[in-house]
Design a protein around this motif. Structure first.
Motif, PDB file in Angstrom:
ATOM      1  N   ILE A 193       0.846  -1.185   0.000  1.00 61.81           N
ATOM      2  CA  ILE A 193       0.000   0.000   0.000  1.00 61.81           C
ATOM      3  C   ILE A 193       0.883   1.237   0.000  1.00 61.81           C
ATOM      4  O   ILE A 193       1.725   1.414   0.885  1.00 61.81           O
ATOM      5  N   MET A 194       0.700   2.082  -0.999  1.00 57.43           N
ATOM      6  CA  MET A 194       1.353   3.384  -1.031  1.00 57.43           C
ATOM      7  C   MET A 194       0.348   4.413  -0.518  1.00 57.43           C
ATOM      8  O   MET A 194      -0.676   4.657  -1.144  1.00 57.43           O
ATOM      9  N   ASP A 195       0.639   4.993   0.629  1.00 59.24           N
ATOM     10  CA  ASP A 195      -0.246   5.983   1.238  1.00 59.24           C
ATOM     11  C   ASP A 195       0.079   7.338   0.618  1.00 59.24           C
ATOM     12  O   ASP A 195       0.931   8.074   1.104  1.00 59.24           O
ATOM     13  N   ALA A 196      -0.632   7.669  -0.470  1.00 59.88           N
ATOM     14  CA  ALA A 196      -0.359   8.902  -1.193  1.00 59.88           C
ATOM     15  C   ALA A 196      -1.159  10.087  -0.656  1.00 59.88           C
ATOM     16  O   ALA A 196      -1.068  11.182  -1.194  1.00 59.88           O
ATOM     17  N   ASP A 197      -1.922   9.859   0.403  1.00 53.78           N
ATOM     18  CA  ASP A 197      -2.617  10.973   1.059  1.00 53.78           C
ATOM     19  C   ASP A 197      -1.617  11.613   2.019  1.00 53.78           C
ATOM     20  O   ASP A 197      -1.647  11.388   3.237  1.00 53.78           O
ATOM     21  N   ILE A 198      -0.729  12.412   1.458  1.00 52.24           N
ATOM     22  CA  ILE A 198       0.447  12.901   2.187  1.00 52.24           C
ATOM     23  C   ILE A 198       0.078  13.747   3.405  1.00 52.24           C
ATOM     24  O   ILE A 198       0.711  13.645   4.463  1.00 52.24           O
ATOM     25  N   THR A 199      -0.939  14.598   3.284  1.00 56.02           N
ATOM     26  CA  THR A 199      -1.274  15.483   4.405  1.00 56.02           C
ATOM     27  C   THR A 199      -2.287  14.859   5.360  1.00 56.02           C
ATOM     28  O   THR A 199      -2.570  15.436   6.411  1.00 56.02           O
ATOM     29  N   GLY A 200      -2.832  13.709   5.017  1.00 57.85           N
ATOM     30  CA  GLY A 200      -3.780  13.044   5.907  1.00 57.85           C
ATOM     31  C   GLY A 200      -3.568  11.546   5.940  1.00 57.85           C
ATOM     32  O   GLY A 200      -4.512  10.782   5.717  1.00 57.85           O
ATOM     33  N   PRO A 201      -2.352  11.089   6.222  1.00 55.49           N
ATOM     34  CA  PRO A 201      -2.059   9.653   6.171  1.00 55.49           C
ATOM     35  C   PRO A 201      -2.717   8.892   7.315  1.00 55.49           C
ATOM     36  O   PRO A 201      -2.695   9.329   8.464  1.00 55.49           O
ATOM     37  N   SER A 202      -3.288   7.737   7.010  1.00 57.31           N
ATOM     38  CA  SER A 202      -3.943   6.950   8.053  1.00 57.31           C
ATOM     39  C   SER A 202      -3.618   5.461   7.959  1.00 57.31           C
ATOM     40  O   SER A 202      -3.891   4.710   8.905  1.00 57.31           O
ATOM     41  N   ILE A 203      -3.029   5.041   6.862  1.00 53.34           N
ATOM     42  CA  ILE A 203      -2.781   3.612   6.640  1.00 53.34           C
ATOM     43  C   ILE A 203      -1.883   2.993   7.716  1.00 53.34           C
ATOM     44  O   ILE A 203      -2.203   1.917   8.250  1.00 53.34           O
ATOM     45  N   PRO A 204      -0.751   3.594   8.086  1.00 54.96           N
ATOM     46  CA  PRO A 204       0.110   2.952   9.094  1.00 54.96           C
ATOM     47  C   PRO A 204      -0.602   2.670  10.408  1.00 54.96           C
ATOM     48  O   PRO A 204      -0.475   1.581  10.971  1.00 54.96           O
ATOM     49  N   LYS A 205      -1.369   3.633  10.902  1.00 54.48           N
ATOM     50  CA  LYS A 205      -2.078   3.444  12.182  1.00 54.48           C
ATOM     51  C   LYS A 205      -3.085   2.308  12.073  1.00 54.48           C
ATOM     52  O   LYS A 205      -3.240   1.503  13.006  1.00 54.48           O
ATOM     53  N   PRO A 208       2.166  17.710  11.781  1.00 55.16           N
ATOM     54  CA  PRO A 208       1.455  17.994  10.531  1.00 55.16           C
ATOM     55  C   PRO A 208       2.429  18.105   9.368  1.00 55.16           C
ATOM     56  O   PRO A 208       3.588  18.496   9.540  1.00 55.16           O
ATOM     57  N   VAL A 209       1.963  17.766   8.191  1.00 54.84           N
ATOM     58  CA  VAL A 209       2.761  17.927   6.970  1.00 54.84           C
ATOM     59  C   VAL A 209       2.268  19.191   6.281  1.00 54.84           C
ATOM     60  O   VAL A 209       1.189  19.203   5.679  1.00 54.84           O
ATOM     61  N   ILE A 210       3.041  20.257   6.378  1.00 61.32           N
ATOM     62  CA  ILE A 210       2.627  21.554   5.837  1.00 61.32           C
ATOM     63  C   ILE A 210       3.490  21.845   4.611  1.00 61.32           C
ATOM     64  O   ILE A 210       4.474  22.609   4.676  1.00 61.32           O
ATOM     65  N   TRP A 211       3.181  21.201   3.523  1.00 60.84           N
ATOM     66  CA  TRP A 211       3.948  21.310   2.281  1.00 60.84           C
ATOM     67  C   TRP A 211       3.053  21.788   1.155  1.00 60.84           C
ATOM     68  O   TRP A 211       1.856  21.517   1.134  1.00 60.84           O
ATOM     69  N   ARG A 212       3.663  22.458   0.200  1.00 61.05           N
ATOM     70  CA  ARG A 212       2.928  22.883  -0.985  1.00 61.05           C
ATOM     71  C   ARG A 212       2.872  21.742  -2.001  1.00 61.05           C
ATOM     72  O   ARG A 212       3.615  20.768  -1.925  1.00 61.05           O
ATOM     73  N   GLY A 213       1.972  21.920  -2.976  1.00 53.96           N
ATOM     74  CA  GLY A 213       1.691  20.890  -3.961  1.00 53.96           C
ATOM     75  C   GLY A 213       2.893  20.264  -4.640  1.00 53.96           C
ATOM     76  O   GLY A 213       2.999  19.029  -4.696  1.00 53.96           O
ATOM     77  N   PRO A 214       3.828  21.062  -5.184  1.00 57.05           N
ATOM     78  CA  PRO A 214       4.967  20.464  -5.883  1.00 57.05           C
ATOM     79  C   PRO A 214       5.823  19.559  -4.996  1.00 57.05           C
ATOM     80  O   PRO A 214       6.331  18.536  -5.452  1.00 57.05           O
ATOM     81  N   VAL A 215       5.966  19.924  -3.722  1.00 56.73           N
ATOM     82  CA  VAL A 215       6.745  19.099  -2.803  1.00 56.73           C
ATOM     83  C   VAL A 215       6.018  17.774  -2.547  1.00 56.73           C
ATOM     84  O   VAL A 215       6.618  16.693  -2.565  1.00 56.73           O
ATOM     85  N   ILE A 216       4.705  17.855  -2.346  1.00 52.68           N
ATOM     86  CA  ILE A 216       3.905  16.654  -2.113  1.00 52.68           C
ATOM     87  C   ILE A 216       3.973  15.732  -3.320  1.00 52.68           C
ATOM     88  O   ILE A 216       4.139  14.509  -3.180  1.00 52.68           O
ATOM     89  N   ALA A 217       3.871  16.314  -4.514  1.00 56.35           N
ATOM     90  CA  ALA A 217       3.948  15.513  -5.741  1.00 56.35           C
ATOM     91  C   ALA A 217       5.303  14.820  -5.855  1.00 56.35           C
ATOM     92  O   ALA A 217       5.394  13.667  -6.287  1.00 56.35           O
TER      93      ALA A 217
END
Length: 282
Positions: free
Chosen positions: A77-89, A128-137
Protein backbone atom coordinates in the motif's frame (compact mmCIF):
# COMPACT_ATOMS: atom_id res chain seq x y z
CA UNK A 1 -12.05 20.47 -22.77
CA UNK A 2 -9.30 18.84 -24.88
CA UNK A 3 -9.01 15.08 -24.61
CA UNK A 4 -5.43 15.35 -23.41
CA UNK A 5 -4.94 18.67 -21.67
CA UNK A 6 -1.22 18.04 -21.07
CA UNK A 7 -0.47 17.20 -24.69
CA UNK A 8 1.57 19.69 -26.71
CA UNK A 9 -1.28 19.70 -29.25
CA UNK A 10 -3.97 20.08 -26.62
CA UNK A 11 -5.71 22.92 -28.43
CA UNK A 12 -6.60 20.62 -31.32
CA UNK A 13 -6.62 17.29 -29.49
CA UNK A 14 -9.68 15.04 -29.49
CA UNK A 15 -10.45 11.45 -28.55
CA UNK A 16 -10.02 10.36 -32.18
CA UNK A 17 -6.80 12.27 -32.80
CA UNK A 18 -5.29 10.92 -29.56
CA UNK A 19 -5.30 7.38 -30.94
CA UNK A 20 -1.75 6.57 -31.97
CA UNK A 21 -0.38 9.76 -30.44
CA UNK A 22 3.09 9.38 -28.86
CA UNK A 23 1.78 11.15 -25.76
CA UNK A 24 -0.82 8.44 -25.27
CA UNK A 25 1.90 5.79 -25.49
CA UNK A 26 3.53 7.48 -22.51
CA UNK A 27 0.36 7.17 -20.49
CA UNK A 28 -1.92 9.76 -22.05
CA UNK A 29 -0.32 12.65 -20.20
CA UNK A 30 2.51 13.60 -22.52
CA UNK A 31 4.89 12.76 -19.67
CA UNK A 32 6.97 9.59 -19.52
CA UNK A 33 6.27 7.32 -16.55
CA UNK A 34 8.67 7.42 -13.62
CA UNK A 35 11.00 4.38 -13.65
CA UNK A 36 10.29 1.70 -11.09
CA UNK A 37 12.85 1.27 -8.34
CA UNK A 38 15.52 -1.12 -9.64
CA UNK A 39 15.02 -3.44 -6.67
CA UNK A 40 11.26 -3.64 -7.18
CA UNK A 41 8.96 -5.75 -9.31
CA UNK A 42 5.43 -4.38 -9.04
CA UNK A 43 3.02 -6.20 -11.36
CA UNK A 44 -0.24 -4.23 -10.91
CA UNK A 45 -0.89 -0.70 -9.64
CA UNK A 46 -4.44 0.07 -8.46
CA UNK A 47 -5.48 3.61 -7.48
CA UNK A 48 -8.29 4.23 -4.99
CA UNK A 49 -9.89 7.63 -5.55
CA UNK A 50 -12.89 9.82 -4.83
CA UNK A 51 -14.19 13.19 -5.88
CA UNK A 52 -14.61 14.24 -2.23
CA UNK A 53 -13.20 13.53 1.19
CA UNK A 54 -14.61 11.56 4.08
CA UNK A 55 -16.03 8.66 2.08
CA UNK A 56 -13.60 5.99 3.28
CA UNK A 57 -10.90 5.62 0.62
CA UNK A 58 -8.39 4.37 3.17
CA UNK A 59 -10.94 1.87 4.47
CA UNK A 60 -11.62 0.54 0.97
CA UNK A 61 -7.91 0.54 0.09
CA UNK A 62 -7.09 -1.45 3.22
CA UNK A 63 -10.02 -3.83 2.74
CA UNK A 64 -9.03 -4.65 -0.84
CA UNK A 65 -5.38 -5.02 0.16
CA UNK A 66 -6.25 -7.41 2.99
CA UNK A 67 -8.55 -9.44 0.75
CA UNK A 68 -5.90 -9.84 -1.93
CA UNK A 69 -3.33 -10.70 0.74
CA UNK A 70 -5.60 -13.42 2.15
CA UNK A 71 -6.05 -14.73 -1.41
CA UNK A 72 -2.31 -15.41 -1.50
CA UNK A 73 -1.01 -12.38 -3.37
CA UNK A 74 1.93 -10.19 -2.36
CA UNK A 75 0.48 -6.78 -1.58
CA UNK A 76 1.72 -3.26 -0.87
CA UNK A 77 0.00 0.00 0.00
CA UNK A 78 1.35 3.38 -1.03
CA UNK A 79 -0.25 5.98 1.24
CA UNK A 80 -0.36 8.90 -1.19
CA UNK A 81 -2.62 10.97 1.06
CA UNK A 82 0.45 12.90 2.19
CA UNK A 83 -1.27 15.48 4.40
CA UNK A 84 -3.78 13.04 5.91
CA UNK A 85 -2.06 9.65 6.17
CA UNK A 86 -3.94 6.95 8.05
CA UNK A 87 -2.78 3.61 6.64
CA UNK A 88 0.11 2.95 9.09
CA UNK A 89 -2.08 3.44 12.18
CA UNK A 90 -4.79 1.17 10.76
CA UNK A 91 -2.23 -1.64 10.41
CA UNK A 92 -0.37 -0.98 13.66
CA UNK A 93 2.79 0.11 11.84
CA UNK A 94 4.86 2.76 13.62
CA UNK A 95 8.42 4.06 13.62
CA UNK A 96 10.59 5.11 10.69
CA UNK A 97 11.63 3.33 7.53
CA UNK A 98 15.33 2.83 6.87
CA UNK A 99 17.31 3.27 3.71
CA UNK A 100 19.74 1.07 1.79
CA UNK A 101 21.78 1.61 -1.34
CA UNK A 102 18.71 0.61 -3.33
CA UNK A 103 16.33 2.99 -1.59
CA UNK A 104 13.81 3.20 1.26
CA UNK A 105 12.56 -0.09 2.66
CA UNK A 106 8.80 -0.05 3.42
CA UNK A 107 7.56 -1.37 6.72
CA UNK A 108 5.42 -4.51 6.85
CA UNK A 109 2.21 -5.08 8.77
CA UNK A 110 1.71 -8.22 10.81
CA UNK A 111 0.10 -9.94 7.82
CA UNK A 112 3.00 -9.05 5.51
CA UNK A 113 1.44 -6.13 3.60
CA UNK A 114 4.19 -3.62 2.80
CA UNK A 115 3.40 0.02 3.60
CA UNK A 116 5.01 3.31 2.65
CA UNK A 117 3.63 6.51 4.13
CA UNK A 118 4.89 9.95 5.07
CA UNK A 119 4.11 9.03 8.70
CA UNK A 120 6.95 6.52 8.46
CA UNK A 121 9.38 9.31 7.57
CA UNK A 122 8.50 11.75 10.36
CA UNK A 123 10.20 11.97 13.76
CA UNK A 124 6.74 12.28 15.29
CA UNK A 125 3.82 10.73 13.41
CA UNK A 126 1.49 13.37 14.87
CA UNK A 127 3.43 16.25 13.29
CA UNK A 128 1.46 17.99 10.53
CA UNK A 129 2.76 17.93 6.97
CA UNK A 130 2.63 21.55 5.84
CA UNK A 131 3.95 21.31 2.28
CA UNK A 132 2.93 22.88 -0.99
CA UNK A 133 1.69 20.89 -3.96
CA UNK A 134 4.97 20.46 -5.88
CA UNK A 135 6.75 19.10 -2.80
CA UNK A 136 3.90 16.65 -2.11
CA UNK A 137 3.95 15.51 -5.74
CA UNK A 138 7.68 14.91 -5.48
CA UNK A 139 7.24 12.73 -2.40
CA UNK A 140 4.66 10.60 -4.22
CA UNK A 141 7.18 9.98 -7.01
CA UNK A 142 9.79 9.02 -4.41
CA UNK A 143 7.37 6.51 -2.92
CA UNK A 144 7.45 4.84 -6.34
CA UNK A 145 11.01 5.12 -7.61
CA UNK A 146 12.94 5.32 -4.34
CA UNK A 147 11.11 2.63 -2.40
CA UNK A 148 12.33 -0.96 -2.41
CA UNK A 149 8.98 -2.68 -2.88
CA UNK A 150 10.52 -5.98 -3.90
CA UNK A 151 8.12 -8.46 -5.50
CA UNK A 152 4.57 -7.11 -5.34
CA UNK A 153 1.55 -8.52 -7.17
CA UNK A 154 -0.77 -5.61 -6.31
CA UNK A 155 0.25 -2.15 -5.15
CA UNK A 156 -2.74 -0.15 -3.91
CA UNK A 157 -2.39 3.64 -3.96
CA UNK A 158 -4.55 5.42 -1.40
CA UNK A 159 -5.05 8.90 -2.85
CA UNK A 160 -6.30 12.13 -1.31
CA UNK A 161 -9.73 13.39 -2.37
CA UNK A 162 -10.37 15.41 -5.49
CA UNK A 163 -8.59 15.80 -8.80
CA UNK A 164 -5.58 17.88 -7.75
CA UNK A 165 -1.81 17.49 -7.63
CA UNK A 166 -1.48 14.01 -6.15
CA UNK A 167 -4.02 12.14 -8.32
CA UNK A 168 -2.60 13.91 -11.38
CA UNK A 169 0.95 12.96 -10.38
CA UNK A 170 -0.03 9.33 -9.79
CA UNK A 171 -1.89 9.09 -13.11
CA UNK A 172 0.96 10.69 -15.04
CA UNK A 173 3.94 9.13 -13.28
CA UNK A 174 2.91 5.61 -12.23
CA UNK A 175 1.84 2.76 -14.55
CA UNK A 176 -1.67 2.65 -13.11
CA UNK A 177 -3.61 -0.42 -14.30
CA UNK A 178 -6.95 0.89 -13.10
CA UNK A 179 -8.77 2.81 -10.40
CA UNK A 180 -11.53 2.08 -7.93
CA UNK A 181 -13.87 4.98 -7.16
CA UNK A 182 -15.23 5.29 -3.62
CA UNK A 183 -18.40 7.19 -2.83
CA UNK A 184 -21.31 7.39 -0.37
CA UNK A 185 -25.10 7.19 -0.74
CA UNK A 186 -26.00 10.89 -0.97
CA UNK A 187 -27.71 12.10 -4.13
CA UNK A 188 -24.64 14.10 -5.13
CA UNK A 189 -22.90 10.74 -5.60
CA UNK A 190 -23.40 10.89 -9.35
CA UNK A 191 -21.46 14.15 -9.63
CA UNK A 192 -18.68 12.82 -7.38
CA UNK A 193 -18.30 9.59 -9.32
CA UNK A 194 -18.40 11.41 -12.65
CA UNK A 195 -15.60 13.79 -11.63
CA UNK A 196 -13.27 10.89 -10.77
CA UNK A 197 -14.42 8.92 -13.81
CA UNK A 198 -13.88 11.81 -16.20
CA UNK A 199 -10.39 12.55 -14.87
CA UNK A 200 -9.36 8.93 -15.26
CA UNK A 201 -10.88 8.86 -18.74
CA UNK A 202 -8.92 11.95 -19.78
CA UNK A 203 -5.73 10.29 -18.54
CA UNK A 204 -6.60 6.98 -20.29
CA UNK A 205 -6.79 5.09 -16.98
CA UNK A 206 -9.42 2.31 -16.79
CA UNK A 207 -12.11 2.66 -14.12
CA UNK A 208 -12.46 -0.85 -12.71
CA UNK A 209 -15.49 -0.23 -10.53
CA UNK A 210 -17.16 1.86 -7.85
CA UNK A 211 -17.64 1.14 -4.14
CA UNK A 212 -20.43 2.68 -2.07
CA UNK A 213 -19.34 3.10 1.54
CA UNK A 214 -21.72 3.86 4.45
CA UNK A 215 -24.42 2.23 2.35
CA UNK A 216 -26.61 1.21 5.27
CA UNK A 217 -26.68 0.27 8.95
CA UNK A 218 -27.94 -3.17 9.89
CA UNK A 219 -29.98 -3.26 13.07
CA UNK A 220 -28.27 -5.67 15.50
CA UNK A 221 -31.63 -6.77 16.90
CA UNK A 222 -33.89 -7.30 13.88
CA UNK A 223 -31.45 -7.20 10.94
CA UNK A 224 -33.32 -4.40 9.18
CA UNK A 225 -31.19 -2.25 6.87
CA UNK A 226 -31.39 1.43 7.74
CA UNK A 227 -30.31 4.01 5.13
CA UNK A 228 -28.59 6.38 7.55
CA UNK A 229 -27.13 8.59 4.81
CA UNK A 230 -30.04 8.38 2.39
CA UNK A 231 -31.14 6.10 -0.39
CA UNK A 232 -28.44 4.53 -2.52
CA UNK A 233 -27.84 6.03 -5.98
CA UNK A 234 -24.66 4.18 -6.89
CA UNK A 235 -26.35 1.70 -9.23
CA UNK A 236 -27.77 4.55 -11.33
CA UNK A 237 -24.38 6.28 -11.59
CA UNK A 238 -22.55 3.06 -12.38
CA UNK A 239 -25.06 2.06 -15.05
CA UNK A 240 -24.84 5.46 -16.73
CA UNK A 241 -21.04 5.25 -16.89
CA UNK A 242 -20.93 1.56 -17.76
CA UNK A 243 -18.84 0.47 -14.77
CA UNK A 244 -19.56 -2.29 -12.24
CA UNK A 245 -20.43 -1.81 -8.59
CA UNK A 246 -17.73 -3.52 -6.55
CA UNK A 247 -19.79 -3.53 -3.39
CA UNK A 248 -22.05 -1.67 -0.98
CA UNK A 249 -20.42 -1.48 2.44
CA UNK A 250 -22.45 -1.16 5.65
CA UNK A 251 -21.63 1.02 8.62
CA UNK A 252 -20.01 -1.46 11.00
CA UNK A 253 -18.44 -0.28 14.29
CA UNK A 254 -16.33 -3.45 14.40
CA UNK A 255 -14.32 -2.25 11.41
CA UNK A 256 -13.65 1.11 13.05
CA UNK A 257 -12.56 -0.60 16.26
CA UNK A 258 -10.03 -2.77 14.42
CA UNK A 259 -8.65 0.30 12.62
CA UNK A 260 -8.30 2.19 15.91
CA UNK A 261 -6.55 -0.81 17.47
CA UNK A 262 -4.10 -1.06 14.57
CA UNK A 263 -5.40 -4.52 13.72
CA UNK A 264 -7.27 -3.88 10.50
CA UNK A 265 -5.60 -6.92 8.97
CA UNK A 266 -7.82 -9.10 11.18
CA UNK A 267 -11.06 -8.05 9.47
CA UNK A 268 -12.97 -9.89 6.78
CA UNK A 269 -14.92 -7.76 4.31
CA UNK A 270 -17.14 -10.06 2.23
CA UNK A 271 -18.98 -7.09 0.73
CA UNK A 272 -16.11 -6.48 -1.71
CA UNK A 273 -16.08 -9.99 -3.18
CA UNK A 274 -17.03 -8.76 -6.67
CA UNK A 275 -14.18 -6.26 -6.66
CA UNK A 276 -11.68 -8.85 -5.47
CA UNK A 277 -12.62 -11.18 -8.33
CA UNK A 278 -12.18 -8.35 -10.83
CA UNK A 279 -8.71 -7.59 -9.47
CA UNK A 280 -7.72 -11.25 -9.66
CA UNK A 281 -8.62 -11.31 -13.35
CA UNK A 282 -6.69 -8.20 -14.37
Amino acid sequence: MPENSSCSSASTCSRESCEGCPSKAKGGSGIAKEPMNKASNVKKVIGVVSGKGGVGKSFVTSSLACAMNKAGYKVGIMDADITGPSIPKMFGVHGQVYGTEDGMVPMAAENGIKIMSVNLLLDNEEDPVIWRGPVIAGVVKQFWNETVWGDIDYLFVDMPPGTGDVPLTVFQSLPVDGIVVVTSPQELVQMIVKKAYNMANMMHIPVLGVVENFSYLECPDCGKKINVFGQSHVDEAAQELGIPVFGKLPVDPAYAEKADEGKFFEIDNPYLAAGVETLKNL
